[in-house]
Scaffold this motif. Structure first.
Motif, short mmCIF file in Angstrom:
data_model
loop_
_atom_site.label_atom_id
_atom_site.label_comp_id
_atom_site.label_asym_id
_atom_site.label_seq_id
_atom_site.Cartn_x
_atom_site.Cartn_y
_atom_site.Cartn_z
N TYR A 140 -25.32 -10.13 -25.84
CA TYR A 140 -24.55 -9.82 -24.63
C TYR A 140 -23.36 -8.91 -24.95
CZ TYR A 140 -21.15 -10.47 -20.89
OH TYR A 140 -20.22 -10.26 -19.91
N LYS A 144 -22.64 -5.28 -23.46
CA LYS A 144 -21.40 -5.04 -22.73
C LYS A 144 -20.64 -3.86 -23.31
CE LYS A 144 -17.11 -7.32 -21.31
NZ LYS A 144 -16.28 -8.56 -21.42
N HIS A 158 -23.38 0.20 -11.98
CA HIS A 158 -23.59 -1.21 -11.67
C HIS A 158 -24.32 -1.96 -12.79
CE1 HIS A 158 -22.18 -0.30 -7.68
NE2 HIS A 158 -23.13 0.60 -7.51
N ALA A 159 -24.61 -1.26 -13.90
CA ALA A 159 -25.39 -1.88 -14.96
C ALA A 159 -24.66 -3.04 -15.62
CB ALA A 159 -25.76 -0.83 -16.01
N GLU A 161 -22.36 -4.98 -14.33
CA GLU A 161 -22.33 -6.12 -13.40
C GLU A 161 -23.67 -6.84 -13.39
OE1 GLU A 161 -21.52 -7.03 -8.67
OE2 GLU A 161 -20.84 -5.14 -9.55
N ARG A 162 -24.76 -6.06 -13.46
CA ARG A 162 -26.10 -6.69 -13.49
C ARG A 162 -26.29 -7.49 -14.77
NH1 ARG A 162 -27.87 -1.78 -11.06
NH2 ARG A 162 -28.53 -0.96 -13.09
N LEU A 163 -25.79 -6.95 -15.89
CA LEU A 163 -25.90 -7.67 -17.15
C LEU A 163 -25.13 -8.98 -17.08
CD1 LEU A 163 -26.61 -7.85 -20.22
CD2 LEU A 163 -24.45 -6.64 -20.66
N GLN A 164 -23.92 -8.94 -16.53
CA GLN A 164 -23.11 -10.15 -16.42
C GLN A 164 -23.76 -11.16 -15.49
OE1 GLN A 164 -19.46 -8.21 -15.19
NE2 GLN A 164 -18.57 -8.40 -17.23
N SER A 165 -24.38 -10.67 -14.41
CA SER A 165 -24.99 -11.58 -13.44
C SER A 165 -26.22 -12.28 -14.01
CB SER A 165 -25.37 -10.82 -12.16
OG SER A 165 -26.42 -9.92 -12.40
N LYS A 166 -26.83 -11.69 -15.06
CA LYS A 166 -28.02 -12.29 -15.67
C LYS A 166 -27.68 -13.17 -16.86
CE LYS A 166 -30.21 -8.37 -16.27
NZ LYS A 166 -31.27 -7.39 -16.66
N SER A 167 -26.44 -13.12 -17.29
CA SER A 167 -26.03 -13.85 -18.49
C SER A 167 -25.32 -15.14 -18.11
CB SER A 167 -25.10 -12.98 -19.35
OG SER A 167 -25.73 -11.77 -19.68
N ARG A 173 -23.37 -16.97 -13.28
CA ARG A 173 -24.13 -15.92 -12.59
C ARG A 173 -23.77 -15.83 -11.12
NH1 ARG A 173 -28.32 -18.23 -15.67
NH2 ARG A 173 -29.21 -19.22 -13.81
#
Length: 265
Positions: A140, A144, A158-159, A161-167, A173
């Protein structure tokens, strides 16, 4: 009912008459989950339960809060609902609410006496990461770092934010960016140093199937809080007060001296 704290509108429930009992919910939850407990306690106590800022119907802070910030809010809320006659107070907290109360009470921040303290599947014990957890964290952090580079951020805004939302956990999430930052600050603080300093009569209630704050955490707290007792609810998970509501309320009536006739109205 409503109060204002640092410019934030905070919604809360207040019900019943008598000595003051204040309830604090867990992360991602709200005051409504305590409705059965509030109704039971209101037979003998004046019960107040807020939606902590960022949850339920209360406004979200403008920046990430630390555990100290949550303690400051909890103290302010208790002071807000307490009258001059409330020299002593009963406090209860589930999960993050429990973690906050451990630090609040154990640090001496709360000036009034806590007569009884109830910790329900409380958070606050930080465990050493497993090798797999460490690998996920490293992946992660690498992602990041790359997605935070200005050229990458410009091309893929938005990439990150998408990574954070999946982690992370489901709570992480589902949280907003500010609340995610708050969660990171809060979950990495271990409160066990405050446990031996708690002088209030303390009851720990735990589900034996709790996967979020395992029963071993409750057993550790029982050893470290002087004179505390642990009630284990068989078959219950992290929300033991809902999973085994009948048994939980029976324990509450016994600990707080509420007759079953009064509780049933």
């Amino acid at each position: 009912m409503e109060m204002t704290y640092q410019g934030l509108k905070v919604q809360y429930i207040e019900q019943g008459q008598g000595p003051l009992a204040v309830l604090f919910h867990g992360w991602g939850a709200n005051k409504e989950l305590f409705q059965a407990l509030i109704s039971t306690l209101a037979a003998r106590y004046r019960v107040a339960a807020p939606d902590t800022p960022g949850f339920g119907q209360s406004q979200e802070p403008g920046e990430a809060w630390s555990l100290e910030d949550y303690c400051a809010f909890s103290k302010a809320f208790i002071d807000h609902v307490a009258g001059p006659e409330d020299k002593e107070v009963i406090l209860a907290g589930h999960s993050h609410g429990g973690r906050t109360l451990i630090r609040l009470v154990g640090s001496g921040m709360l000036e009034r006496k806590v007569q009884k303290l109830i910790l329900i599947d409380s958070a606050g014990i930080v465990h050493e990461k497993t090798p797999e957890q460490m690998r996920r964290i490293k992946r992660y952090k690498r992602g990041k770092k790359i997605l935070s580079l200005p050229p990458v951020k410009a091309l893929f805004p938005h990439a990150l934010e998408r990574l954070q939302s999946k982690s992370g956990s489901a709570d992480y999430r589902m949280a907003s960016p500010v609340m995610r930052q708050s969660m990171v600050k809060v979950v990495n603080e271990d409160v066990r140093e405050y446990l031996p300093r708690i002088e209030a009569e303390t009851l720990l209630v735990w589900g034996d199937q709790d996967q979020d704050t395992p029963l071993a955490d409750g057993q550790l707290m029982e050893r470290l809080i002087p004179g505390s007792g642990l009630a284990v609810l068989a078959g219950a998970g992290h929300f033991s007060f809902l999973d085994r509501q009948y048994q939980f309320l029976a324990v509450m009536r016994s600990f707080l001296g509420i007759g079953s006739d009064a509780a049933n109205g």
